[in-house]
Design an enzyme around this catalytic site. Structure first.
Site, PDB file in Angstrom:
ATOM      1  N   SER A  64       0.827  -1.210   0.000  1.00 25.84           N
ATOM      2  CA  SER A  64       0.000   0.000   0.000  1.00 25.84           C
ATOM      3  C   SER A  64       0.859   1.258   0.000  1.00 25.84           C
ATOM      4  CB  SER A  64      -0.909   0.020   1.227  1.00 25.84           C
ATOM      5  OG  SER A  64      -1.739  -1.109   1.259  1.00 25.84           O
TER       6      SER A  64
HETATM    7  N1  SAH Z   1      -1.251  -4.778   3.935  1.00 30.49           N
HETATM    8  C1  SAH Z   1      -0.453  -5.050   2.767  1.00 30.49           C
HETATM    9  C2  SAH Z   1      -1.109  -4.661   1.448  1.00 30.49           C
HETATM   10  C3  SAH Z   1      -2.129  -5.620   1.126  1.00 30.49           C
HETATM   11  S1  SAH Z   1      -2.724  -5.757  -0.519  1.00 30.49           S
HETATM   12  C4  SAH Z   1       0.915  -4.429   2.842  1.00 30.49           C
HETATM   13  O1  SAH Z   1       1.175  -3.677   3.787  1.00 30.49           O
HETATM   14  O2  SAH Z   1       1.734  -4.721   1.980  1.00 30.49           O
HETATM   15  C5  SAH Z   1      -4.092  -6.818  -0.099  1.00 30.49           C
HETATM   16  C6  SAH Z   1      -3.728  -8.205   0.314  1.00 30.49           C
HETATM   17  O3  SAH Z   1      -4.930  -8.860   0.725  1.00 30.49           O
HETATM   18  C7  SAH Z   1      -3.156  -9.059  -0.812  1.00 30.49           C
HETATM   19  O4  SAH Z   1      -1.927  -9.580  -0.414  1.00 30.49           O
HETATM   20  C8  SAH Z   1      -4.200 -10.154  -1.012  1.00 30.49           C
HETATM   21  O5  SAH Z   1      -3.640 -11.403  -1.385  1.00 30.49           O
HETATM   22  C9  SAH Z   1      -4.835 -10.219   0.364  1.00 30.49           C
HETATM   23  N2  SAH Z   1      -6.170 -10.802   0.417  1.00 30.49           N
HETATM   24  C10 SAH Z   1      -7.202 -10.660  -0.466  1.00 30.49           C
HETATM   25  N3  SAH Z   1      -8.274 -11.360  -0.042  1.00 30.49           N
HETATM   26  C11 SAH Z   1      -7.936 -11.966   1.142  1.00 30.49           C
HETATM   27  C12 SAH Z   1      -8.609 -12.827   2.071  1.00 30.49           C
HETATM   28  N4  SAH Z   1      -9.867 -13.239   1.889  1.00 30.49           N
HETATM   29  N5  SAH Z   1      -7.936 -13.223   3.168  1.00 30.49           N
HETATM   30  C13 SAH Z   1      -6.652 -12.827   3.397  1.00 30.49           C
HETATM   31  N6  SAH Z   1      -5.967 -12.027   2.556  1.00 30.49           N
HETATM   32  C14 SAH Z   1      -6.586 -11.592   1.445  1.00 30.49           C
END
Ligand code: SAH
Length: 215
Positions: A64
């Site tokens: 992010s």
């Molecule tokens: N917080 C992260 C950015 C996340 S991007 C950072 O600091 O880098 C969103 C993430 O959510 C992705 O890695 C994606 O794979 C995950 N994601 C999407 N759906 C999900 C679910 N149902 N359970 C867990 N993770 C999920």
């Protein structure tokens, strides 16, 4: 795994930039300063690491934007010692910013490769975070209740299970919506169990998907 004066200088500039954009909580700005974001990107991308922008981290996912990380962190209103559930570990960057604030972080990721990368990497940085491979829709009932829940992917709607795992008086922060652009919402769980919501503008996140994936 170098964090030099040059990196620290770049990070200080980034912190000043997000302060100008409206993040005023100095504890949160210090937590952003404490996490060496360049080490979360492949080494060729140093020049991008301290721009206030999201960046691809593989598996079709992104780390992010630092402003967004700081903004969501501010909305969570956490204190040292709080227990926080994060859905969407991704690179682990947001989890480290929370850990730098003294929060006990439980983070779930549905993509195995990202989970494994974060599991191996975060301890090397000296951050202690509880990481889980699984479907964030289910939360982590065995560690509930949480003081706060943070969803870092765009949820079409918030799963009731996550409200159930929130303490009375707790906050859940998530971008909500199905399109390219979502609304950032903070939900409060009131004493009588009611959920109250406040809206905080438009953001762009990758979608929250159901079930785990190995790709
Ligand atoms: N917080 C992260 C950015 C996340 S991007 C950072 O600091 O880098 C969103 C993430 O959510 C992705 O890695 C994606 O794979 C995950 N994601 C999407 N759906 C999900 C679910 N149902 N359970 C867990 N993770 C999920």
């Amino acid at each position: 795994m170098e964090d030099s004066y040059r990196h620290k200088g770049m990070r200080r500039r980034l912190v000043n930039e997000i302060r100008k954009k409206g993040i005023l909580d100095e504890k949160i700005l210090e937590a952003v300063y404490a996490v060496p974001r360049h080490l979360f990107l492949d080494s060729g991308f140093l020049n991008y690491a301290y721009e206030d922008k999201p960046f691809p981290i593989g598996a079709g996912q992104t780390i992010s934007q630092p402003y967004t990380v700081a903004f969501q962190t501010e909305l969570l209103q956490v204190q040292e010692g709080d227990k926080v559930l994060e859905i969407g570990t991704g690179s682990g960057y947001q989890a480290c910013v929370l850990a730098a604030l003294g929060v006990e972080v439980y983070s779930v990721e549905r993509q195995k490769k990202l989970y494994e990368k974060a599991r191996d990497f975060l301890p090397k940085l000296g951050f202690h975070v509880h990481l889980f491979y699984g479907d964030g829709y289910l939360g982590l009932p065995q560690f509930a209740p949480f003081d706060a829940v943070l969803i870092t992917a765009a949820a079409p709607e918030i799963p009731q299970t996550l409200f159930d795992q929130l303490k009375t008086g707790g906050r859940l922060v998530s971008p909500v919506g199905e399109g390219d652009v979502q609304t950032m919402i903070r939900f409060h769980k009131e004493k009588d169990g009611r959920i109250i919501e406040e809206r905080f503008g438009k953001f762009r996140f990758v979608p929250l998907l159901k079930n785990t994936a190995d790709d």
